[in-house]
Design an enzyme around this catalytic site. Structure first.
Site, PDB file in Angstrom:
ATOM      1  N   ASP A 106      45.754 -10.369 -14.661  1.00 55.33           N
ATOM      2  CA  ASP A 106      44.783 -11.391 -15.057  1.00 55.33           C
ATOM      3  C   ASP A 106      44.830 -11.615 -16.567  1.00 55.33           C
ATOM      4  OD1 ASP A 106      42.317 -12.989 -14.308  1.00 55.33           O
ATOM      5  OD2 ASP A 106      41.451 -11.666 -15.822  1.00 55.33           O
TER       6      ASP A 106
ATOM      7  N   GLU B 164      49.263 -14.075 -14.766  1.00 52.60           N
ATOM      8  CA  GLU B 164      48.572 -15.330 -14.998  1.00 52.60           C
ATOM      9  C   GLU B 164      48.694 -15.591 -16.489  1.00 52.60           C
ATOM     10  OE1 GLU B 164      44.189 -17.322 -15.080  1.00 52.60           O
ATOM     11  OE2 GLU B 164      44.585 -15.340 -15.839  1.00 52.60           O
TER      12      GLU B 164
HETATM   13  C1  NOJ Z   1      41.546 -15.680 -14.715  1.00 52.31           C
HETATM   14  C2  NOJ Z   1      40.892 -15.630 -13.378  1.00 52.31           C
HETATM   15  O1  NOJ Z   1      41.710 -16.282 -12.446  1.00 52.31           O
HETATM   16  C3  NOJ Z   1      39.541 -16.278 -13.551  1.00 52.31           C
HETATM   17  O2  NOJ Z   1      38.914 -16.514 -12.313  1.00 52.31           O
HETATM   18  C4  NOJ Z   1      38.708 -15.432 -14.459  1.00 52.31           C
HETATM   19  O3  NOJ Z   1      37.481 -16.093 -14.717  1.00 52.31           O
HETATM   20  C5  NOJ Z   1      39.407 -15.169 -15.788  1.00 52.31           C
HETATM   21  N1  NOJ Z   1      40.805 -14.865 -15.643  1.00 52.31           N
HETATM   22  C6  NOJ Z   1      38.759 -14.033 -16.523  1.00 52.31           C
HETATM   23  O4  NOJ Z   1      39.016 -12.809 -15.893  1.00 52.31           O
END
Ligand code: NOJ
Length: 547
Positions: A207, A268
């Site tokens: 993440d 991500e």
């Molecule tokens: C990316 C996640 O997909 C999202 O849902 C989240 O709010 C942020 N990172 C923070 O962790």
């Protein structure tokens, strides 16, 4: 299929947004037993793997991306024993499981953050996070950094003697950023990564990967007042995509490589262009990364082709496969997005909610599915896209839970509209998502009665049937064949993937003749191959067998 190549090079991974997938215990919130009970559906759909969003103990200030214990399961989602049973059952039906690792920040309720607050300025406990004195005598934030959910990235804490230091949170105030320069942080997460790999997960989704390093001294970023978190445009930003972040991934890769079974790290990472993105998947770093340029591209042949070419060119030197993704739990569902005049995606739910033609959007979304699943590399599907679900744009304000809603001063509704629980069966809510009579955590539209899995299951013209057939053909016909473009005009995307598959997507306003292009295998707006006819209508796609 070439079975010597790691599975993740061509995998179709299905994103399970756990809170909204299936509720096994009747509390209105999706959970691990609910997911486990629906594994036969996912195996039948024909995907290769699941990415499951966070199941960790959490106060849910950001839907579980605010974690208090990275090694455990929140009782609302189940138990570690439920996870073990999920992994066993998934592996039995041939599905791999990828967990979500939230390592840039913890929950503000995490034991470390509580200890940091109690220990006070200058303490070792505070050195695991970013606590700093404010400017202007302490009254202004330490710098100009901004939160992804709107507003400043700093919140001031109050000690026994009144207001004192500020702490950094690139997301919600309930998500304080960890300082990855701290050996404590590094070692703790080595153990967390190992704990999940030891349990038998097949991969880890990282993440907010570009956030995990900051320029020392935390200099101003130069954000204009009211700037939005547009990380895909930033150059030399001191809190995003800082070069030192790659040390973290090299460290994790060394850990992962000691395990058997081709374990996957996928990040991500919304960064500025494919060359910056390719740095995350260098041979000693992560294996793959989500391709947000594709997700953010409008329904426009030139724009999409530029993204495909740019992605493939940037990844070739590092040897990593591309991934293609159209929707997620953070973005407006693409049926709605493609039905809007501008059709490109906004950041984190900061959407202008322009009017959408849902019929047009669905037609384009079905064509886009054939495009996505024909491109070389892997693909990520977001739960419900196989049902053609639109964004729910009329959730009542008092139902909204995304922090974006509060942080934007009620100007941006945030991401709840793409997180509405799935409709499985029946004529009225909860549509089989939860036991009858239970209210799902977000309300489902009554109109979803026609979009349930049950309603689409046996209908050969349904979006569900289209996805199943596309996934079946993909498995049968595709592996790592390169892409070769054909020229059918500037508003048509046409390419071959080796000798077995030709994909044609018509983004123009006129029909595209198909004569001589091959034998139809599947079309986005036809029942079976026979009904394609001799021309491809606007906003539709077909797969053909050339030659
Ligand atoms: C990316 C996640 O997909 C999202 O849902 C989240 O709010 C942020 N990172 C923070 O962790």
């Amino acid at each position: 299929m070439d079975h010597r190549r790691p599975w993740w090079r061509t995998a179709v991974v299905y994103e399970v947004y756990l809170r909204s997938f299936a509720d096994g215990n009747g509390d209105g919130l999706g959970d691990v037993p609910g997911l486990r009970s629906r594994l036969p559906y996912l195996a039948g759909l024909g995907v290769d793997a699941l990415w499951v969003t966070p199941w960790y103990p959490s106060p849910m200030a950001d839907g579980g991306y605010d974690v208090t214990d990275h090694r455990d399961v929140d009782p609302r989602f189940g138990t570690l024993a439920d996870v073990d049973a999920l992994l066993a059952d998934a592996h039995t039906v041939g599905l791999r499981v990828v967990v979500d690792l939230v390592a840039n920040h913890t929950s503000a309720e995490h034991a470390w953050f509580r200890a940091a607050l109690a220990a006070g300025p200058g303490s070792p406990e505070r050195s695991r996070y970013f606590f700093r004195d404010g400017r202007a005598g302490g009254n202004d934030p330490p710098n100009d950094w901004i939160s992804a959910f709107g507003g400043p990235a700093w919140t001031r804490v109050t000690g026994p003697g009144g207001p004192e230091q500020w702490y950094l949170h690139l997301f919600a105030p309930e998500q304080p950023d960890l300082d990855w320069g701290s050996p404590d942080v590094q070692e703790e997460f080595d153990g967390i990564v190992r704990s999940w790999l030891d349990r038998g997960v097949d991969g880890i989704r990282v993440d907010a990967a570009p956030a995990m390093a900051k320029v020392p001294g935390l200099p101003d970023a130069g954000h204009a007042p009211g700037a939005s978190f547009a990380s895909s445009t930033w150059v030399d930003n001191p809190h995003w995509d800082v070069d030192e972040v790659h040390e973290v991934f090299r460290r994790w890769r060394r850990i992962g490589d000691a395990y058997d079974g081709d374990r996957l790290f996928v990040s991500e990472a919304v960064v500025n262009g494919p060359e910056r993105l390719a740095r995350y998947v260098r041979p000693d770093e992560l294996h793959t990364t989500f391709n947000f340029d594709y997700l953010k591209a409008p329904w426009d042949a030139r724009a999409l082709r530029a993204v495909v070419d740019g992605t493939l060119a940037a990844l070739a030197p590092v040897g990593a496969p591309a991934t293609w993704v159209l929707s997620s739990h953070d973005e407006t569902r693409h049926v709605t997005r493609f039905g809007r005049a501008h059709s490109a995606a906004a950041v984190m739910g900061f959407d202008d909610a322009a009017p959408a033609d849902i019929g047009l959007g669905l037609r384009r979304a079905r064509a886009a599915a054939l495009l996505t699943l024909a491109l070389p590399g892997g693909a990520y599907l977001y739960q419900g896209e196989e049902l053609g679900l639109p964004e729910v744009e009329d959730l009542p304000a008092d139902a909204l839970q995304d922090p974006t809603w509060e942080r934007s001063g009620h100007t941006a509704r945030g991401r709840d509209g793409c997180r509405v629980p799935l409709p499985w069966s029946g004529q009225r809510p909860p549509f089989g998502f939860a036991p009858a009579g239970v209210r799902p955590w977000l309300p489902q539209p009554a109109s979803w009665a026609s979009l349930t899995v049950e309603a689409q299951d046996a209908d050969p013209s349904s979006t569900l049937s289209l996805y199943r057939e596309a996934l079946r053909l993909r498995r049968e016909l595709l592996s790592e064949e390169p892409l070769t473009w054909l020229d059918l005009g500037a508003d048509v995307l046409a390419f071959d993937r080796g000798p077995a598959l030709r994909c044609v997507v018509n983004l123009s306003a006129a029909p595209v003749p198909l004569a001589g292009l091959g034998r139809p295998l599947l079309a986005s707006e036809a029942v079976g191959a026979e009904a394609v006819g001799d021309a491809l209508a606007p906003d539709t796609a077909a797969w053909l067998a050339p030659g």
